[in-house]
Scaffold this motif. Structure first.
Motif, PDB file in Angstrom:
ATOM      1  N   TYR A   1       0.812  -1.219   0.000  1.00 14.49           N
ATOM      2  CA  TYR A   1       0.000   0.000   0.000  1.00 14.49           C
ATOM      3  C   TYR A   1       0.849   1.275   0.000  1.00 14.49           C
ATOM      4  N   PRO A   2       1.843   1.355  -0.861  1.00 12.74           N
ATOM      5  CA  PRO A   2       2.715   2.536  -0.840  1.00 12.74           C
ATOM      6  C   PRO A   2       1.987   3.823  -1.215  1.00 12.74           C
ATOM      7  N   GLU A   3       0.960   3.707  -2.043  1.00 15.80           N
ATOM      8  CA  GLU A   3       0.251   4.926  -2.465  1.00 15.80           C
ATOM      9  C   GLU A   3      -0.462   5.593  -1.299  1.00 15.80           C
ATOM     10  N   TYR A   4      -0.952   4.807  -0.345  1.00 13.69           N
ATOM     11  CA  TYR A   4      -1.585   5.397   0.844  1.00 13.69           C
ATOM     12  C   TYR A   4      -0.555   6.116   1.710  1.00 13.69           C
ATOM     13  N   ILE A   5       0.574   5.476   1.886  1.00 13.57           N
ATOM     14  CA  ILE A   5       1.629   6.061   2.718  1.00 13.57           C
ATOM     15  C   ILE A   5       2.136   7.356   2.098  1.00 13.57           C
ATOM     16  N   VAL A   6       2.400   7.311   0.804  1.00 14.26           N
ATOM     17  CA  VAL A   6       2.888   8.506   0.121  1.00 14.26           C
ATOM     18  C   VAL A   6       1.828   9.605   0.166  1.00 14.26           C
ATOM     19  N   GLY A   7       0.580   9.238  -0.125  1.00 13.08           N
ATOM     20  CA  GLY A   7      -0.494  10.221  -0.132  1.00 13.08           C
ATOM     21  C   GLY A   7      -0.706  10.885   1.214  1.00 13.08           C
ATOM     22  N   VAL A   8      -0.665  10.108   2.286  1.00 10.52           N
ATOM     23  CA  VAL A   8      -0.935  10.638   3.625  1.00 10.52           C
ATOM     24  C   VAL A   8       0.261  11.407   4.184  1.00 10.52           C
ATOM     25  N   PHE A   9       1.453  10.835   4.068  1.00 16.65           N
ATOM     26  CA  PHE A   9       2.617  11.425   4.736  1.00 16.65           C
ATOM     27  C   PHE A   9       3.412  12.406   3.882  1.00 16.65           C
ATOM     28  N   LEU A  10       3.454  12.169   2.585  1.00 16.52           N
ATOM     29  CA  LEU A  10       4.284  13.019   1.731  1.00 16.52           C
ATOM     30  C   LEU A  10       3.472  13.943   0.829  1.00 16.52           C
ATOM     31  N   GLY A  11       2.256  13.571   0.544  1.00 17.01           N
ATOM     32  CA  GLY A  11       1.401  14.419  -0.289  1.00 17.01           C
ATOM     33  C   GLY A  11       1.380  13.986  -1.739  1.00 17.01           C
ATOM     34  N   GLU A  12       0.420  14.541  -2.461  1.00 11.61           N
ATOM     35  CA  GLU A  12       0.199  14.158  -3.850  1.00 11.61           C
ATOM     36  C   GLU A  12       1.394  14.462  -4.754  1.00 11.61           C
ATOM     37  N   GLN A  13       2.188  15.458  -4.417  1.00  9.98           N
ATOM     38  CA  GLN A  13       3.335  15.799  -5.253  1.00  9.98           C
ATOM     39  C   GLN A  13       4.398  14.699  -5.263  1.00  9.98           C
ATOM     40  N   TRP A  14       4.290  13.722  -4.356  1.00  9.42           N
ATOM     41  CA  TRP A  14       5.235  12.610  -4.285  1.00  9.42           C
ATOM     42  C   TRP A  14       4.676  11.313  -4.864  1.00  9.42           C
ATOM     43  N   LEU A  15       3.486  11.332  -5.427  1.00 13.47           N
ATOM     44  CA  LEU A  15       2.870  10.106  -5.943  1.00 13.47           C
ATOM     45  C   LEU A  15       3.706   9.434  -7.032  1.00 13.47           C
ATOM     46  N   HIS A  16       4.536  10.180  -7.722  1.00 14.79           N
ATOM     47  CA  HIS A  16       5.415   9.587  -8.730  1.00 14.79           C
ATOM     48  C   HIS A  16       6.518   8.721  -8.094  1.00 14.79           C
ATOM     49  N   SER A  17       6.609   8.740  -6.771  1.00 17.10           N
ATOM     50  CA  SER A  17       7.626   7.965  -6.054  1.00 17.10           C
ATOM     51  C   SER A  17       7.059   6.716  -5.388  1.00 17.10           C
ATOM     52  N   VAL A  18       5.817   6.378  -5.702  1.00 11.90           N
ATOM     53  CA  VAL A  18       5.180   5.213  -5.084  1.00 11.90           C
ATOM     54  C   VAL A  18       5.960   3.930  -5.370  1.00 11.90           C
ATOM     55  N   LEU A  19       6.347   3.716  -6.616  1.00 10.23           N
ATOM     56  CA  LEU A  19       7.100   2.503  -6.966  1.00 10.23           C
ATOM     57  C   LEU A  19       8.449   2.470  -6.246  1.00 10.23           C
ATOM     58  N   LEU A  20       9.066   3.608  -6.126  1.00 13.19           N
ATOM     59  CA  LEU A  20      10.344   3.694  -5.416  1.00 13.19           C
ATOM     60  C   LEU A  20      10.181   3.294  -3.948  1.00 13.19           C
ATOM     61  N   LEU A  21       9.129   3.776  -3.298  1.00 13.04           N
ATOM     62  CA  LEU A  21       8.855   3.396  -1.906  1.00 13.04           C
ATOM     63  C   LEU A  21       8.559   1.909  -1.804  1.00 13.04           C
ATOM     64  N   GLN A  22       7.793   1.404  -2.747  1.00 12.69           N
ATOM     65  CA  GLN A  22       7.447  -0.021  -2.733  1.00 12.69           C
ATOM     66  C   GLN A  22       8.707  -0.886  -2.801  1.00 12.69           C
ATOM     67  N   VAL A  23       9.574  -0.584  -3.729  1.00  9.85           N
ATOM     68  CA  VAL A  23      10.814  -1.360  -3.875  1.00  9.85           C
ATOM     69  C   VAL A  23      11.712  -1.172  -2.654  1.00  9.85           C
ATOM     70  N   MET A  24      11.828   0.059  -2.198  1.00  7.90           N
ATOM     71  CA  MET A  24      12.705   0.365  -1.064  1.00  7.90           C
ATOM     72  C   MET A  24      12.219  -0.292   0.232  1.00  7.90           C
ATOM     73  N   SER A  25      10.926  -0.541   0.346  1.00  9.42           N
ATOM     74  CA  SER A  25      10.391  -1.120   1.582  1.00  9.42           C
ATOM     75  C   SER A  25      11.006  -2.481   1.907  1.00  9.42           C
TER      76      SER A  25
END
Length: 173
Positions: free
Chosen positions: A82-106
């Protein structure tokens, strides 16, 4: 070794990607550094008291490893699925392009947590020299492999780094 990817990424990627990597990596390791490590500190600190009885010491290390796995696995799995929820809540919509990066990094949370327990166990046994050689050898392996990568995306770069970290922790055993 933990920061070699940032150094190497600075040679391979532009400033924007380097900033994304640094931000997402820092954000990803918060659970390991701010939640799991403090919870395990008393257990790890107690390891040195058992170093004379290798059977008890081994049992305590196994208990620590199991504890780490139970603590970090839900965090890692939630972040992965669920990286899109984490990015959306904690980092904001301007970081949604980093969802895949967070997913892999997790995925790096798992070898980081396991490596932390194993490193502390070696230190408790007074094996700082062996740990130093291990760190130098694995730094050379990671840096050498990462330097051999050529034209890849940031996400592929991070995936290679995560796979290398899994390999490095497997060498520990």
């Amino acid at each position: 070794r933990s920061q070699i990817d940032i150094l190497l990424a600075s040679k391979l990627f532009g400033l924007a990607d380097l900033g994304r990597l640094h931000m997402i990596k820092g954000f990803t390791v918060i659970p390991a550094t701010s939640i799991v490590s403090p919870l395990l500190e008393p257990l790890i600190a107690a390891l040195s008291t058992f170093k004379k009885d290798i059977n008890v010491f081994s049992e305590k290390v196994h208990y620590s490893l199991i504890s780490v796995i139970f603590l970090i696995s839900p965090i890692m799995l939630f972040t992965y699925y669920y990286p899109e929820y984490i990015v959306g809540v904690f980092l904001g919509e301007q970081w949604l392009h980093s969802v895949l990066l967070l997913q892999v990094m997790s995925i790096i949370l798992f070898p980081m947590a396991i490596g932390n327990v194993l490193s502390n166990a070696m230190m408790s046994l007074g094996e700082s020299r062996g740990l130093f050689y291990y760190d130098v050898l694995t730094l050379i392996i990671v840096a050498g492999f990462m330097l051999s990568l050529d034209t890849i995306s940031l996400e592929e770069f991070v995936l290679m780094r995560v796979l290398l970290e899994l390999f490095v922790v497997a060498i520990f055993f």
